[in-house]
Design a protein around this motif. Structure first.
Motif, PDB file in Angstrom:
ATOM      1  N   LEU A 198      41.369  47.536  52.575  1.00 15.49           N
ATOM      2  CA  LEU A 198      41.516  46.188  52.014  1.00 15.49           C
ATOM      3  C   LEU A 198      40.274  45.788  51.212  1.00 15.49           C
ATOM      4  CD1 LEU A 198      43.227  44.305  54.989  1.00 15.49           C
ATOM      5  CD2 LEU A 198      44.269  45.104  52.868  1.00 15.49           C
ATOM      6  N   THR A 199      39.112  46.168  51.730  1.00 19.26           N
ATOM      7  CA  THR A 199      37.876  45.847  51.002  1.00 19.26           C
ATOM      8  C   THR A 199      37.849  46.556  49.638  1.00 19.26           C
ATOM      9  OG1 THR A 199      36.696  45.586  53.092  1.00 19.26           O
ATOM     10  CG2 THR A 199      35.371  45.895  51.096  1.00 19.26           C
ATOM     11  N   SER A 200      38.271  47.829  49.650  1.00 20.48           N
ATOM     12  CA  SER A 200      38.294  48.579  48.393  1.00 20.48           C
ATOM     13  C   SER A 200      39.286  47.968  47.410  1.00 20.48           C
ATOM     14  CB  SER A 200      38.656  50.044  48.655  1.00 20.48           C
ATOM     15  OG  SER A 200      37.673  50.656  49.467  1.00 20.48           O
ATOM     16  N   LEU A 201      40.470  47.578  47.901  1.00 17.72           N
ATOM     17  CA  LEU A 201      41.443  46.926  47.015  1.00 17.72           C
ATOM     18  C   LEU A 201      40.911  45.608  46.482  1.00 17.72           C
ATOM     19  CD1 LEU A 201      44.784  47.600  48.953  1.00 17.72           C
ATOM     20  CD2 LEU A 201      43.972  48.709  46.863  1.00 17.72           C
ATOM     21  N   GLY A 202      40.176  44.874  47.344  1.00 21.10           N
ATOM     22  CA  GLY A 202      39.579  43.623  46.879  1.00 21.10           C
ATOM     23  C   GLY A 202      38.528  43.862  45.809  1.00 21.10           C
ATOM     24  N   LEU A 203      37.755  44.947  45.963  1.00 20.20           N
ATOM     25  CA  LEU A 203      36.763  45.279  44.945  1.00 20.20           C
ATOM     26  C   LEU A 203      37.429  45.637  43.615  1.00 20.20           C
ATOM     27  CD1 LEU A 203      34.241  47.381  47.073  1.00 20.20           C
ATOM     28  CD2 LEU A 203      33.859  45.109  46.097  1.00 20.20           C
ATOM     29  N   VAL A 204      38.533  46.383  43.716  1.00 21.20           N
ATOM     30  CA  VAL A 204      39.254  46.736  42.490  1.00 21.20           C
ATOM     31  C   VAL A 204      39.799  45.488  41.804  1.00 21.20           C
ATOM     32  CG1 VAL A 204      41.265  47.937  41.552  1.00 21.20           C
ATOM     33  CG2 VAL A 204      39.821  49.062  43.255  1.00 21.20           C
ATOM     34  N   ALA A 205      40.405  44.588  42.606  1.00 25.18           N
ATOM     35  CA  ALA A 205      40.956  43.353  42.029  1.00 25.18           C
ATOM     36  C   ALA A 205      39.844  42.508  41.408  1.00 25.18           C
ATOM     37  CB  ALA A 205      41.693  42.562  43.102  1.00 25.18           C
ATOM     38  N   ALA A 206      38.715  42.427  42.118  1.00 23.33           N
ATOM     39  CA  ALA A 206      37.594  41.645  41.579  1.00 23.33           C
ATOM     40  C   ALA A 206      37.052  42.280  40.311  1.00 23.33           C
ATOM     41  CB  ALA A 206      36.492  41.534  42.640  1.00 23.33           C
ATOM     42  N   GLY A 207      36.997  43.619  40.306  1.00 25.40           N
ATOM     43  CA  GLY A 207      36.509  44.305  39.113  1.00 25.40           C
ATOM     44  C   GLY A 207      37.394  44.078  37.906  1.00 25.40           C
ATOM     45  N   PHE A 208      38.716  44.174  38.100  1.00 25.60           N
ATOM     46  CA  PHE A 208      39.633  43.955  36.972  1.00 25.60           C
ATOM     47  C   PHE A 208      39.618  42.502  36.526  1.00 25.60           C
ATOM     48  CE2 PHE A 208      41.220  48.111  37.929  1.00 25.60           C
ATOM     49  CZ  PHE A 208      41.796  48.559  36.751  1.00 25.60           C
ATOM     50  N   THR A 209      39.510  41.587  37.482  1.00 23.21           N
ATOM     51  CA  THR A 209      39.429  40.170  37.103  1.00 23.21           C
ATOM     52  C   THR A 209      38.157  39.895  36.313  1.00 23.21           C
ATOM     53  OG1 THR A 209      40.667  39.543  39.097  1.00 23.21           O
ATOM     54  CG2 THR A 209      39.413  37.812  37.974  1.00 23.21           C
ATOM     55  N   GLY A 210      37.044  40.460  36.798  1.00 22.38           N
ATOM     56  CA  GLY A 210      35.786  40.280  36.078  1.00 22.38           C
ATOM     57  C   GLY A 210      35.830  40.913  34.695  1.00 22.38           C
ATOM     58  N   ALA A 211      36.486  42.081  34.602  1.00 27.34           N
ATOM     59  CA  ALA A 211      36.593  42.738  33.293  1.00 27.34           C
ATOM     60  C   ALA A 211      37.409  41.886  32.330  1.00 27.34           C
ATOM     61  CB  ALA A 211      37.228  44.113  33.456  1.00 27.34           C
ATOM     62  N   PHE A 212      38.504  41.295  32.837  1.00 25.44           N
ATOM     63  CA  PHE A 212      39.336  40.450  31.972  1.00 25.44           C
ATOM     64  C   PHE A 212      38.563  39.213  31.513  1.00 25.44           C
ATOM     65  CE2 PHE A 212      42.258  36.828  31.570  1.00 25.44           C
ATOM     66  CZ  PHE A 212      43.043  37.280  30.528  1.00 25.44           C
ATOM     67  N   LEU A 213      37.841  38.578  32.454  1.00 24.65           N
ATOM     68  CA  LEU A 213      37.073  37.395  32.074  1.00 24.65           C
ATOM     69  C   LEU A 213      35.951  37.754  31.101  1.00 24.65           C
ATOM     70  CD1 LEU A 213      36.826  35.598  35.550  1.00 24.65           C
ATOM     71  CD2 LEU A 213      38.332  35.037  33.629  1.00 24.65           C
ATOM     72  N   LEU A 214      35.356  38.914  31.335  1.00 26.13           N
ATOM     73  CA  LEU A 214      34.303  39.354  30.422  1.00 26.13           C
ATOM     74  C   LEU A 214      34.860  39.616  29.032  1.00 26.13           C
ATOM     75  CD1 LEU A 214      31.280  40.126  30.249  1.00 26.13           C
ATOM     76  CD2 LEU A 214      31.941  42.462  30.837  1.00 26.13           C
ATOM     77  N   TYR A 215      36.057  40.199  28.968  1.00 21.51           N
ATOM     78  CA  TYR A 215      36.694  40.453  27.668  1.00 21.51           C
ATOM     79  C   TYR A 215      36.983  39.148  26.942  1.00 21.51           C
ATOM     80  CZ  TYR A 215      40.274  41.871  24.303  1.00 21.51           C
ATOM     81  OH  TYR A 215      40.989  42.064  23.159  1.00 21.51           O
ATOM     82  N   ARG A 216      37.517  38.149  27.689  1.00 20.35           N
ATOM     83  CA  ARG A 216      37.788  36.846  27.069  1.00 20.35           C
ATOM     84  C   ARG A 216      36.488  36.167  26.620  1.00 20.35           C
ATOM     85  NH1 ARG A 216      42.416  36.405  25.100  1.00 20.35           N
ATOM     86  NH2 ARG A 216      42.087  34.132  25.075  1.00 20.35           N
ATOM     87  N   LEU A 217      35.417  36.376  27.381  1.00 20.02           N
ATOM     88  CA  LEU A 217      34.138  35.782  27.006  1.00 20.02           C
ATOM     89  C   LEU A 217      33.633  36.384  25.692  1.00 20.02           C
ATOM     90  CD1 LEU A 217      31.634  34.034  27.611  1.00 20.02           C
ATOM     91  CD2 LEU A 217      30.739  35.942  28.968  1.00 20.02           C
ATOM     92  N   PHE A 218      33.753  37.697  25.565  1.00 21.11           N
ATOM     93  CA  PHE A 218      33.331  38.343  24.312  1.00 21.11           C
ATOM     94  C   PHE A 218      34.165  37.838  23.126  1.00 21.11           C
ATOM     95  CE2 PHE A 218      31.072  41.589  26.822  1.00 21.11           C
ATOM     96  CZ  PHE A 218      29.951  41.767  26.038  1.00 21.11           C
ATOM     97  N   ARG A 219      35.468  37.658  23.325  1.00 19.77           N
ATOM     98  CA  ARG A 219      36.313  37.150  22.241  1.00 19.77           C
ATOM     99  C   ARG A 219      35.911  35.723  21.852  1.00 19.77           C
ATOM    100  NH1 ARG A 219      38.894  41.007  19.630  1.00 19.77           N
ATOM    101  NH2 ARG A 219      40.465  39.490  18.944  1.00 19.77           N
ATOM    102  N   TRP A 220      35.589  34.919  22.845  1.00 13.43           N
ATOM    103  CA  TRP A 220      35.182  33.534  22.566  1.00 13.43           C
ATOM    104  C   TRP A 220      33.851  33.506  21.822  1.00 13.43           C
ATOM    105  CZ3 TRP A 220      31.158  30.511  24.976  1.00 13.43           C
ATOM    106  CH2 TRP A 220      31.171  29.165  24.595  1.00 13.43           C
ATOM    107  N   LEU A 221      32.918  34.348  22.269  1.00 12.16           N
ATOM    108  CA  LEU A 221      31.625  34.416  21.578  1.00 12.16           C
ATOM    109  C   LEU A 221      31.794  34.937  20.146  1.00 12.16           C
ATOM    110  CD1 LEU A 221      29.350  35.838  24.438  1.00 12.16           C
ATOM    111  CD2 LEU A 221      29.415  33.488  23.551  1.00 12.16           C
TER     112      LEU A 221
END
Length: 356
Positions: free
Chosen positions: A10-33
Motif C-alpha cells: 500500500l505504501t508503494s502504491l501510495g508513492l506511485v500515486a503521489a509521484g504521478f500526481t506530482g508529475a501532473f501538477l509539475l507539468y501544469r506548472l510548467f505550462r502555466w509558466l
C-alpha cells in the motif's frame, strides 16, 4: 499477496500515486509558466519551459515508480537474481525521457517554423524526421538495455543493417524523389505559386510533395512531375528574380507608309496601357525589311508573366484600329510575276489559234 506485506504494498502504491500526481501538477506548472513567459519580452523562455516541462514530469513519475518498486524486498530479490536488470530499467527510463524531449522540441519548435513556410513539405519533412529520430532513440535504448541484461545484440545489429540495405535498394527511386523534394523545398528560387517552364510544360506550381511536384498548365491541365526529374531538368522560373517580364511583338506596315507616324501611334497605345510599364519605357524598332513589309518590333515590360496573350491582343486590336484611321496599311504577302518575251510570244500564238 505472494509474500509481499500489505502495508509495504500500500505504501508503494501510495508513492506511485503521489509521484504521478506530482508529475501532473509539475507539468501544469510548467505550462502555466510558459504561458506567462510568452507575454514577456523574450518568447524563447516560454519555448524552453514547454520543451523541458514534459520530460521532467515524466522523470518524476518514473522515479516514483522505481523507488516504489525497489523498496519492496521481494522485487529487489527478483532484480538481484537477474544481473543488470536495474541498469536496463534505468536505460529504458532514460530512453523514454530522451524521446519525450525530442518530441517536445519538434512539436514546440520545429513544427511552428515549418508551418510558417509557403508549402506543407517542411511540415512533412519535420514529422518524418521526428518519427525517425524517436524510432532510432528507442531502438538504441532497447539494444543497450538488452546488453545490460546479457543478451547478445551483435547479430541483431547486423540483421538490422542487412534489412536497411535491402529496403534502401528497393526504394532507391522513392528515396531519390524524396531527397530531390527536400532540395527543391530548400531552394528559394522555386516556390509554390511560381510560374515555371519544364521542358514542354508551362504552368503554376500548386504543390511540392515529398516525391512529386504538381503544376497547373495554361490549359488547366494538372501535370505531376517526379522530383528527381525536376532535379535533372532545366527549370525556367518566370517569377524570378521578380515578376516583371518582357513581351516581344511584331507588326508589319507597307513600304509606302510613314514609319515615324506608325511608331508614334504605337508608342501612344503602349503608354496608355494599364499593364505596360513606363520604366523601362516601351520600345518600337525597325526589326527587318521583309519581302512584303517593314517589320516593326515592339518590346514592352508588364507587371507579371500571367496574361501575356491578353496584352498582345489589346495592343494588336488598337493598332489595327489606329492604323486604319491614319491610312497605314498592313500588307499581306504579294508576288509580282514578270513573263519572259518567249513566254509572251507563246501566249499570243495560243490566243491566235483560239480565235481562228
Amino acid at each position: 499477496m505472494n509474500g509481499i506485506a500489505v502495508d509495504t504494498l500500500l505504501t508503494s502504491l501510495g508513492l506511485v500515486a503521489a509521484g504521478f500526481t506530482g508529475a501532473f501538477l509539475l507539468y501544469r506548472l510548467f505550462r502555466w509558466l510558459a504561458t506567462l513567459a510568452d507575454r514577456s519580452r523574450f518568447q524563447i523562455d516560454g519555448l524552453v519551459l514547454r520543451i523541458v516541462g514534459r520530460p521532467i514530469s515524466v522523470l518524476v513519475a518514473l522515479a516514483s515508480v522505481n523507488y516504489a518498486l525497489f523498496r519492496i524486498p521481494e522485487v529487489q530479490a527478483q532484480f538481484g537474481a537477474w544481473s543488470g536488470a536495474q541498469n536496463a530499467l534505468l536505460v529504458i527510463t532514460g530512453t523514454w525521457i530522451f524521446a519525450s524531449l525530442v518530441k517536445a522540441i519538434v512539436r514546440e519548435y520545429g513544427l511552428p517554423m515549418a508551418e510558417r513556410t509557403d508549402t506543407d513539405v517542411d511540415e512533412r519533412v519535420v514529422r518524418l524526421l521526428d518519427l525517425t529520430a524517436v524510432y532510432l532513440i528507442w531502438t538504441g535504448g532497447i539494444l543497450i538495455a538488452f546488453r545490460e541484461i546479457g543478451i547478445e545484440i551483435t547479430a541483431f545489429i547486423a540483421s538490422l543493417g542487412i534489412v536497411g540495405l535491402a529496403v534502401a535498394l528497393a526504394a532507391r527511386t522513392v528515396l531519390s524523389n524524396v531527397l530531390a523534394g527536400v532540395t527543391l523545398t530548400a531552394d528559394r528560387n522555386f516556390r509554390v505559386g511560381d510560374r515555371i517552364q519544364v521542358g514542354d510544360y508551362i504552368g503554376d506550381v500548386l504543390e511540392i510533395n515529398l516525391h512529386k511536384t504538381v503544376i497547373r498548365t495554361r490549359d488547366n491541365e494538372i501535370v505531376l512531375i517526379p522530383n528527381d526529374v525536376l532535379g535533372k531538368e532545366v527549370i525556367i522560373n518566370h517569377m524570378l528574380p521578380e515578376q516583371t517580364t518582357r513581351i516581344e511583338m511584331t507588326i508589319g506596315i507597307a513600304y509606302d507608309a510613314d514609319v515615324d507616324q506608325a511608331t508614334s501611334i504605337l508608342q501612344e497605345i503602349l503608354h496608355n496601357s494599364d499593364r505596360i510599364h513606363d520604366d523601362p519605357p516601351p520600345e518600337v524598332n525597325v526589326a527587318a525589311l521583309g519581302d512584303n513589309a517593314i517589320v516593326l518590333q515592339i518590346l514592352v515590360w508588364i507587371d507579371r508573366p500571367r496574361g501575356k496573350r491578353s496584352v498582345r491582343d489589346t495592343v494588336y486590336r488598337k493598332a489595327l484600329s489606329r492604323f486604319a484611321e491614319a491610312g497605314i496599311t498592313i500588307p499581306f504577302p504579294q508576288r509580282t510575276l514578270h513573263l519572259a518575251p518567249s513566254a509572251q510570244n507563246v501566249s499570243l500564238l495560243a490566243d491566235g489559234s483560239a480565235a481562228s
